[in-house]
Design an enzyme around this catalytic site. Sequence first.
Site, mmCIF file in Angstrom:
data_model
loop_
_atom_site.group_PDB
_atom_site.id
_atom_site.type_symbol
_atom_site.label_atom_id
_atom_site.label_comp_id
_atom_site.label_asym_id
_atom_site.label_seq_id
_atom_site.Cartn_x
_atom_site.Cartn_y
_atom_site.Cartn_z
ATOM 1 N N GLN A 254 41.964 33.114 74.119
ATOM 2 C CA GLN A 254 42.014 31.749 74.088
ATOM 3 C C GLN A 254 40.341 30.870 73.522
ATOM 4 O OE1 GLN A 254 44.989 30.628 72.735
ATOM 5 N NE2 GLN A 254 46.894 31.516 73.584
ATOM 6 N N ARG A 256 39.024 29.369 71.145
ATOM 7 C CA ARG A 256 39.402 27.933 70.071
ATOM 8 C C ARG A 256 39.546 26.946 72.016
ATOM 9 N NH1 ARG A 256 39.432 25.737 65.901
ATOM 10 N NH2 ARG A 256 38.934 27.439 64.860
ATOM 11 N N GLU A 257 41.129 26.803 72.434
ATOM 12 C CA GLU A 257 40.514 26.482 73.736
ATOM 13 C C GLU A 257 39.525 26.566 74.909
ATOM 14 O OE1 GLU A 257 41.774 28.269 72.525
ATOM 15 O OE2 GLU A 257 44.715 27.544 71.969
ATOM 16 N N LEU A 258 39.109 27.285 74.944
ATOM 17 C CA LEU A 258 37.841 27.926 76.161
ATOM 18 C C LEU A 258 36.566 27.351 75.490
ATOM 19 C CD1 LEU A 258 39.058 31.305 77.191
ATOM 20 C CD2 LEU A 258 39.220 29.065 78.167
ATOM 21 N N GLY A 259 36.994 26.883 74.390
ATOM 22 C CA GLY A 259 35.172 26.235 73.633
ATOM 23 C C GLY A 259 34.641 27.837 73.750
#
Length: 316
Positions: A254, A256-259
Site C-alpha cells: 500500500q 500511498r498509505e505507507l508514505g
Amino acid sequence: MSNQQNYPVGTPGTPWGESEKQEWYARQRVQRPYAGEVLAQLQPLAERFDLVQYGVLPIDPERYPLFAARSRDWTAAKPCVLVTGGVHGYETSGVQGALRFLQTEAERYGEHFNLLVVPAISPWGYETINRWNPGAVDPNRSFYADSASPEAAALMALLESLDCEFQVHVDLHETTDTDNSEFRPALAARDGIEMAVWDIPDGFYLVGDTSCPAPEFQRAVVAAVEKVTHIAPADAGNRLIGEPLQQHGVINYQARELGLCMGLTEAPYRTTTEVYPDSERVDGENCIRAQVAAVTGALDYVLAVSGSGGETTPLR
C-alpha cells in the site's frame, strides 16, 4: 519469529525520545563520499541533460546539495517519467543504477519521454550507509504533507514545481542482509516494539502498488531484468519479505498509505525495484546493470503498449 536483539541505543520496549535519537546520530560515521561518488558523476552529464539543484539537506547544506537530471526538449506533448534512487542511502545500486541509466541509456528515450532522474535522494544516508536520515526518520515512509523528512519534502516540492503528470515511476532499491542484522533491529528499538524477521530473498524482485498493481507492466520489467540477473524465488509460504507473492518476482504494498516514494505520483506504471547485493551469484556491477534493465524494461513496455499495437519490442 520476532527480532529480539538488544540494540545498543535505548531501553528495550521503550520508544526513543530525542536523547536516544541524538545518541544514535552520534554513532554514525561517514564511510564514502557523496561528492566523489555521486556529484562527480553528475557533473559531466551537464553536457547532455539539464542538471537541476532542487534543494540542500539542512544537516550540512554545502556538503549535501540535492540534484536531479532532466532531459532536454521537455515538452507538454511527451509523457513524463520519474526515476528515483537512493531514497534509502545505503542501497548502493539504486544510486549507481540511476547514474548508469543517465550515462548509458537515457538519451535514446528523450525523443519519446520527458525524463526526470533523481539519483541520490538521501545523500547523508549514502555517505553513512544508512536507511534513515540524521533524525532517525525513514525517508521512504515520509512522502506525505508536512513530511518529517527533508529529503522527501524537497523531492515533493520539485515535482510540484514541474506541474506535470507522470506516466512512469521506477524507484530503485535494494534488500540487503543488513535489513535483518541492523535496520530492522534499529526500527524495533526506536519504536519500542518487537519486529518480525524474514528470510532475505536471494535475487531481484519488484514491489507494485496495491492501488495500481499493473501486473503486465510488472511482468515485463521482471522479464527484462531476468536477462541480466536471477529473480528471487518465494519462500516456503509463497511470500517475499513477509508479503504474498502476486506473480513471479512481484509483491504489492500500500504505497500511498505507507508514505513510500513509489506512491508519490499518480503514474499508472509505477514500481519499486529490489536488488539483493549480498547474493553469492552477483557483484556490484551486476546489481547496477539489473537496475538499469528495470528502467529500460519499464520504458520499453510503455512505448510498446502505447505506440506499437501492444507488442513488446524494445527500443534500440
